[in-house]
Design a protein around this motif. Structure first.
Motif, PDB file in Angstrom:
ATOM      1  N   ILE A  99     123.918  31.811  52.471  1.00  0.00           N
ATOM      2  CA  ILE A  99     124.959  32.181  51.607  1.00  0.00           C
ATOM      3  C   ILE A  99     124.323  31.468  50.344  1.00  0.00           C
ATOM      4  N   ALA A 100     123.857  30.300  50.125  1.00  0.00           N
ATOM      5  CA  ALA A 100     123.395  29.830  48.856  1.00  0.00           C
ATOM      6  C   ALA A 100     122.298  30.785  48.271  1.00  0.00           C
ATOM      7  N   VAL A 101     121.494  31.447  48.989  1.00  0.00           N
ATOM      8  CA  VAL A 101     120.281  32.303  48.462  1.00  0.00           C
ATOM      9  C   VAL A 101     120.844  33.567  48.083  1.00  0.00           C
ATOM     10  N   LEU A 102     121.848  34.206  49.029  1.00  0.00           N
ATOM     11  CA  LEU A 102     122.112  35.733  48.893  1.00  0.00           C
ATOM     12  C   LEU A 102     123.130  35.845  47.865  1.00  0.00           C
ATOM     13  N   ILE A 103     124.051  35.068  47.663  1.00  0.00           N
ATOM     14  CA  ILE A 103     125.393  35.007  46.611  1.00  0.00           C
ATOM     15  C   ILE A 103     124.508  35.327  45.383  1.00  0.00           C
ATOM     16  N   PRO A 104     123.756  34.552  44.938  1.00  0.00           N
ATOM     17  CA  PRO A 104     123.163  34.713  43.324  1.00  0.00           C
ATOM     18  C   PRO A 104     122.484  36.029  43.352  1.00  0.00           C
ATOM     19  N   ILE A 105     121.965  36.288  44.386  1.00  0.00           N
ATOM     20  CA  ILE A 105     121.022  37.654  44.217  1.00  0.00           C
ATOM     21  C   ILE A 105     122.095  38.804  44.298  1.00  0.00           C
ATOM     22  N   ILE A 106     123.103  38.881  45.096  1.00  0.00           N
ATOM     23  CA  ILE A 106     124.034  39.933  44.951  1.00  0.00           C
ATOM     24  C   ILE A 106     124.915  40.022  43.635  1.00  0.00           C
ATOM     25  N   VAL A 107     125.327  38.762  43.004  1.00  0.00           N
ATOM     26  CA  VAL A 107     126.003  38.840  42.066  1.00  0.00           C
ATOM     27  C   VAL A 107     125.320  39.362  40.959  1.00  0.00           C
ATOM     28  N   GLY A 108     123.732  39.030  41.049  1.00  0.00           N
ATOM     29  CA  GLY A 108     122.966  39.526  40.044  1.00  0.00           C
ATOM     30  C   GLY A 108     122.773  41.103  39.951  1.00  0.00           C
ATOM     31  N   LEU A 109     122.667  41.571  41.280  1.00  0.00           N
ATOM     32  CA  LEU A 109     122.602  43.028  41.386  1.00  0.00           C
ATOM     33  C   LEU A 109     123.523  43.715  40.979  1.00  0.00           C
TER      34      LEU A 109
END
Length: 75
Positions: A62-72
């Motif tokens: 969750i800590a890795v994927l959430i910023p990537i998803i929000v950035g995309l």
């Protein structure tokens, strides 16, 4: 998002039944209760550590994927 982190991180303390079973097993070793033989602390720490690592994997994802998803999405 704090709710998603709170419960799993609190529950990641380990599997208490395995730890209790190991401590009871070590108390049955002759000399441990008298203090002449040291118990195997590494075994209990190993049980706790491996259990906590397995339970914290979803939090790391969750800590890795959430910023990537929000950035995309918003980037």
């Amino acid at each position: 998002m704090a709710v998603q982190f709170r419960l799993p991180s609190v529950q990641s303390a380990g599997q208490p039944e395995k730890i209790v079973e190991e401590v009871r097993r070590q108390f049955r070793i002759p000399g441990v209760m008298e203090g002449t033989v040291k118990p195997d602390y590494a075994q209990v720490v190993g049980i706790s550590t491996s259990s906590a690592q397995k339970e914290l994997v979803p939090l790391a994802v969750i800590a890795v994927l959430i910023p990537i998803i929000v950035g995309l999405i918003f980037g």
